[in-house]
Design a protein around this motif. Sequence first.
Motif, PDB file in Angstrom:
ATOM      1  N   GLU A 234       0.630  -1.198  -0.087  1.00  0.00           N
ATOM      2  CA  GLU A 234      -0.048  -0.012  -0.123  1.00  0.00           C
ATOM      3  C   GLU A 234       0.904   1.215  -0.077  1.00  0.00           C
ATOM      4  OE1 GLU A 234      -3.716   0.514   2.810  1.00  0.00           O
ATOM      5  OE2 GLU A 234      -2.144   1.703   3.660  1.00  0.00           O
ATOM      6  N   ILE A 235       0.701   2.105  -1.040  1.00  0.00           N
ATOM      7  CA  ILE A 235       1.428   3.219  -0.899  1.00  0.00           C
ATOM      8  C   ILE A 235       0.703   4.631  -0.881  1.00  0.00           C
ATOM      9  CG2 ILE A 235       1.263   3.522  -3.520  1.00  0.00           C
ATOM     10  CD1 ILE A 235       4.075   4.690  -3.590  1.00  0.00           C
ATOM     11  N   THR A 236       1.134   5.530   0.182  1.00  0.00           N
ATOM     12  CA  THR A 236       0.433   6.489   0.376  1.00  0.00           C
ATOM     13  C   THR A 236       1.395   7.925   0.121  1.00  0.00           C
ATOM     14  OG1 THR A 236      -0.694   5.613   2.340  1.00  0.00           O
ATOM     15  CG2 THR A 236      -0.713   8.104   2.277  1.00  0.00           C
ATOM     16  N   MET A 237       0.463   8.809  -0.666  1.00  0.00           N
ATOM     17  CA  MET A 237       1.710   9.896  -1.125  1.00  0.00           C
ATOM     18  C   MET A 237       0.765  11.090  -0.485  1.00  0.00           C
ATOM     19  SD  MET A 237       2.131  11.535  -5.035  1.00  0.00           S
ATOM     20  CE  MET A 237       0.408  11.549  -5.320  1.00  0.00           C
ATOM     21  N   SER A 238       1.669  12.105   0.427  1.00  0.00           N
ATOM     22  CA  SER A 238       1.228  12.956   1.022  1.00  0.00           C
ATOM     23  C   SER A 238       1.869  14.291   0.509  1.00  0.00           C
ATOM     24  CB  SER A 238       1.472  12.901   2.785  1.00  0.00           C
ATOM     25  OG  SER A 238       0.868  11.561   2.880  1.00  0.00           O
ATOM     26  N   PHE A 239       1.084  15.379   0.691  1.00  0.00           N
ATOM     27  CA  PHE A 239       1.854  16.782   0.154  1.00  0.00           C
ATOM     28  C   PHE A 239       1.632  17.714   1.458  1.00  0.00           C
ATOM     29  CE2 PHE A 239       0.531  14.914  -3.953  1.00  0.00           C
ATOM     30  CZ  PHE A 239       1.666  15.446  -4.599  1.00  0.00           C
ATOM     31  N   ALA A 240       2.345  18.416   1.849  1.00  0.00           N
ATOM     32  CA  ALA A 240       2.550  19.329   2.861  1.00  0.00           C
ATOM     33  C   ALA A 240       1.191  20.255   2.491  1.00  0.00           C
ATOM     34  CB  ALA A 240       3.759  20.431   2.956  1.00  0.00           C
ATOM     35  N   GLY A 241       0.362  20.738   3.501  1.00  0.00           N
ATOM     36  CA  GLY A 241      -0.458  21.664   3.170  1.00  0.00           C
ATOM     37  C   GLY A 241      -1.854  20.863   2.680  1.00  0.00           C
ATOM     38  N   ARG A 242      -1.922  19.501   2.447  1.00  0.00           N
ATOM     39  CA  ARG A 242      -3.048  18.758   1.930  1.00  0.00           C
ATOM     40  C   ARG A 242      -3.349  17.688   3.023  1.00  0.00           C
ATOM     41  NH1 ARG A 242      -5.394  16.514  -2.945  1.00  0.00           N
ATOM     42  NH2 ARG A 242      -6.461  14.792  -2.447  1.00  0.00           N
ATOM     43  N   THR A 243      -4.443  17.875   3.617  1.00  0.00           N
ATOM     44  CA  THR A 243      -5.111  16.905   4.735  1.00  0.00           C
ATOM     45  C   THR A 243      -5.315  15.450   4.351  1.00  0.00           C
ATOM     46  OG1 THR A 243      -7.289  17.438   4.284  1.00  0.00           O
ATOM     47  CG2 THR A 243      -6.005  18.919   6.008  1.00  0.00           C
TER      48      THR A 243
END
Length: 225
Positions: free
Chosen positions: A106-115
């Motif tokens: 399972e891959i999770t891609m997160s961005f700063a400022g995005r909840t």
Amino acid sequence: MSVYFSASTKSPLPFPACRADDIECLRRGLRTFFFLMDSGHLGMNPVDPMVLNSVTVAVPDEQMSFLFRKVNVTGARWTKLVDRKFHFNNGKNSVRFKSDLHVVGEITMSFAGRTDPHVSVLTMDLSDIETNITYSWTGQRGYDTEDYIIIGQERIAVRNSRTPSFFLQPRGTEDAYMIERVLSAKSAVLDFLANEVTVALMHAIVDNFRLFANQVPVKNYYTYN
């Protein structure tokens, strides 16, 4: 100082001992050794399949990060021995492997400022990924008067000449589309994930050989002349 190791009086191995420079014999022995690992022989941990908890990648310039978790790795048992060197650098030994691995997690891609992160299932195929493992070792005489090998700390270098092929599931979702677009543009992320997975796998293999060497007299798998 002698150290006690438990060992059988008979050879516990289903293959003959090899000369250290007989690469073909060592290759046959390696194939058997992988099957012994996967059967839990001598308390060794199976490596095919192997499950990793997580791998993380940060991309500071883009203010993004990836978490690859519940990673299932298969294909290790078909790893090929490419080369074997003894005492080549300050008394260290090296072994070079080539592997084809199938990796799913399972891959999770997160961005700063995005909840809300993007989440999908990533499948990667690693073809001809090469690892060079260097380590020190010493001989030790056990209380049973047999000789054993003590494996020192290993160093693992990975060389992947091909960018891993990949796909995401379920297809057609916004999350899969966004992650695929980023991974296609930033192949270095795929390379990093592939390398970290491979290093973890090779550490597990070395740990198994360390356990094996502590219990099996060296005469059962190496010949001296």
